[in-house]
Write a protein that holds these residues in place. Sequence first.
Motif, PDB file in Angstrom:
ATOM      1  N   GLN A   1       0.817  -1.209   0.000  1.00 26.24           N
ATOM      2  CA  GLN A   1       0.000   0.000   0.000  1.00 26.24           C
ATOM      3  C   GLN A   1       0.854   1.263   0.000  1.00 26.24           C
ATOM      4  N   ASN A   2       2.119   1.134  -0.428  1.00 28.29           N
ATOM      5  CA  ASN A   2       3.038   2.260  -0.455  1.00 28.29           C
ATOM      6  C   ASN A   2       3.197   2.813  -1.861  1.00 28.29           C
ATOM      7  N   PHE A   3       3.135   4.111  -1.966  1.00 32.25           N
ATOM      8  CA  PHE A   3       3.427   4.826  -3.196  1.00 32.25           C
ATOM      9  C   PHE A   3       4.864   5.296  -3.056  1.00 32.25           C
ATOM     10  N   HIS A   4       5.763   4.844  -3.931  1.00 32.02           N
ATOM     11  CA  HIS A   4       7.182   5.147  -3.791  1.00 32.02           C
ATOM     12  C   HIS A   4       7.605   6.196  -4.808  1.00 32.02           C
ATOM     13  N   VAL A   5       8.150   7.304  -4.323  1.00 37.40           N
ATOM     14  CA  VAL A   5       8.690   8.356  -5.183  1.00 37.40           C
ATOM     15  C   VAL A   5      10.184   8.098  -5.325  1.00 37.40           C
ATOM     16  N   ALA A   6      10.635   7.857  -6.542  1.00 37.36           N
ATOM     17  CA  ALA A   6      12.040   7.525  -6.763  1.00 37.36           C
ATOM     18  C   ALA A   6      12.937   8.753  -6.586  1.00 37.36           C
ATOM     19  N   TYR A   7      12.634   9.846  -7.246  1.00 34.04           N
ATOM     20  CA  TYR A   7      13.474  11.036  -7.169  1.00 34.04           C
ATOM     21  C   TYR A   7      12.634  12.291  -7.319  1.00 34.04           C
ATOM     22  N   ILE A   8      12.987  13.284  -6.543  1.00 29.24           N
ATOM     23  CA  ILE A   8      12.482  14.639  -6.755  1.00 29.24           C
ATOM     24  C   ILE A   8      13.701  15.539  -6.686  1.00 29.24           C
ATOM     25  N   ALA A   9      13.875  16.357  -7.694  1.00 25.99           N
ATOM     26  CA  ALA A   9      14.993  17.295  -7.703  1.00 25.99           C
ATOM     27  C   ALA A   9      14.515  18.617  -8.274  1.00 25.99           C
ATOM     28  N   VAL A  10      14.985  19.689  -7.687  1.00 30.79           N
ATOM     29  CA  VAL A  10      14.650  21.029  -8.149  1.00 30.79           C
ATOM     30  C   VAL A  10      15.967  21.776  -8.367  1.00 30.79           C
ATOM     31  N   PHE A  11      16.142  22.352  -9.538  1.00 26.92           N
ATOM     32  CA  PHE A  11      17.347  23.133  -9.810  1.00 26.92           C
ATOM     33  C   PHE A  11      17.509  24.228  -8.759  1.00 26.92           C
ATOM     34  N   PRO A  12      18.735  24.492  -8.351  1.00 29.85           N
ATOM     35  CA  PRO A  12      18.969  25.490  -7.300  1.00 29.85           C
ATOM     36  C   PRO A  12      18.302  26.836  -7.545  1.00 29.85           C
ATOM     37  N   ASP A  13      18.273  27.301  -8.794  1.00 30.83           N
ATOM     38  CA  ASP A  13      17.644  28.596  -9.083  1.00 30.83           C
ATOM     39  C   ASP A  13      16.143  28.614  -8.796  1.00 30.83           C
ATOM     40  N   PHE A  14      15.529  27.428  -8.680  1.00 35.55           N
ATOM     41  CA  PHE A  14      14.089  27.343  -8.460  1.00 35.55           C
ATOM     42  C   PHE A  14      13.736  26.846  -7.058  1.00 35.55           C
ATOM     43  N   GLN A  15      14.747  26.606  -6.234  1.00 41.02           N
ATOM     44  CA  GLN A  15      14.491  26.165  -4.867  1.00 41.02           C
ATOM     45  C   GLN A  15      13.957  27.331  -4.030  1.00 41.02           C
ATOM     46  N   LYS A  16      13.263  26.994  -2.964  1.00 41.30           N
ATOM     47  CA  LYS A  16      12.670  27.974  -2.044  1.00 41.30           C
ATOM     48  C   LYS A  16      11.558  28.789  -2.709  1.00 41.30           C
ATOM     49  N   ARG A  17      10.940  28.215  -3.755  1.00 42.54           N
ATOM     50  CA  ARG A  17       9.842  28.879  -4.459  1.00 42.54           C
ATOM     51  C   ARG A  17       8.566  28.048  -4.453  1.00 42.54           C
ATOM     52  N   GLY A  18       8.579  26.928  -3.712  1.00 42.89           N
ATOM     53  CA  GLY A  18       7.396  26.082  -3.640  1.00 42.89           C
ATOM     54  C   GLY A  18       7.321  24.987  -4.686  1.00 42.89           C
TER      55      GLY A  18
ATOM     56  N   ASP B   1      23.185  12.336   4.140  1.00 43.18           N
ATOM     57  CA  ASP B   1      23.970  13.565   4.245  1.00 43.18           C
ATOM     58  C   ASP B   1      23.320  14.773   3.569  1.00 43.18           C
ATOM     59  N   ASN B   2      22.130  14.601   3.013  1.00 45.31           N
ATOM     60  CA  ASN B   2      21.427  15.711   2.365  1.00 45.31           C
ATOM     61  C   ASN B   2      20.506  16.383   3.388  1.00 45.31           C
ATOM     62  N   GLN B   3      21.119  17.198   4.235  1.00 43.78           N
ATOM     63  CA  GLN B   3      20.375  17.829   5.325  1.00 43.78           C
ATOM     64  C   GLN B   3      19.260  18.748   4.823  1.00 43.78           C
ATOM     65  N   ALA B   4      19.484  19.443   3.723  1.00 44.03           N
ATOM     66  CA  ALA B   4      18.458  20.345   3.191  1.00 44.03           C
ATOM     67  C   ALA B   4      17.214  19.557   2.779  1.00 44.03           C
ATOM     68  N   ALA B   5      17.408  18.438   2.092  1.00 40.54           N
ATOM     69  CA  ALA B   5      16.269  17.622   1.662  1.00 40.54           C
ATOM     70  C   ALA B   5      15.583  16.983   2.868  1.00 40.54           C
ATOM     71  N   ARG B   6      16.362  16.504   3.830  1.00 39.89           N
ATOM     72  CA  ARG B   6      15.766  15.893   5.024  1.00 39.89           C
ATOM     73  C   ARG B   6      14.928  16.917   5.788  1.00 39.89           C
ATOM     74  N   HIS B   7      15.425  18.140   5.880  1.00 38.10           N
ATOM     75  CA  HIS B   7      14.674  19.206   6.541  1.00 38.10           C
ATOM     76  C   HIS B   7      13.392  19.521   5.763  1.00 38.10           C
ATOM     77  N   PHE B   8      13.508  19.599   4.447  1.00 29.69           N
ATOM     78  CA  PHE B   8      12.340  19.848   3.593  1.00 29.69           C
ATOM     79  C   PHE B   8      11.258  18.795   3.827  1.00 29.69           C
ATOM     80  N   TYR B   9      11.649  17.512   3.784  1.00 32.80           N
ATOM     81  CA  TYR B   9      10.661  16.447   3.951  1.00 32.80           C
ATOM     82  C   TYR B   9      10.099  16.419   5.363  1.00 32.80           C
ATOM     83  N   ALA B  10      10.914  16.700   6.358  1.00 30.53           N
ATOM     84  CA  ALA B  10      10.406  16.771   7.733  1.00 30.53           C
ATOM     85  C   ALA B  10       9.348  17.869   7.846  1.00 30.53           C
ATOM     86  N   ASN B  11       9.561  18.977   7.163  1.00 26.74           N
ATOM     87  CA  ASN B  11       8.569  20.058   7.158  1.00 26.74           C
ATOM     88  C   ASN B  11       7.286  19.676   6.432  1.00 26.74           C
TER      89      ASN B  11
END
Length: 85
Positions: A6-23, A51-61
């Motif tokens: 019953q799990n939906f698995h997301v393989a990868y999500i990546a956002v170019f740095p110029d578009f980060q922090k924009r939702g 070691d990807n603290q920014a992504a871990r923080h994003f997902y925790a939020n």
Amino acid sequence: ISIQEQNFHVAYIAVFPDFQKRGVGAALIKAAETRAREMGLSHIELIVSADNQAARHFYANQDYQDTRMIMQKRLPGRTSNVESI
């Protein structure tokens, strides 16, 4: 994206740095969550590097929690990170 039990698995999500922090990342993960609900699935999961603290923080939020750990070992003599079986 894959479905296991019953799990939906997301393989990868990546956002170019110029578009980060924009939702953009939040919109992508919300779209995946919406699709999982539409499919009647009960959980969504993804993998993030320890070691990807920014992504871990994003997902925790986004209310994601650490639920398991994957351990890895580099094999001697191999230079490729990915190989199809």
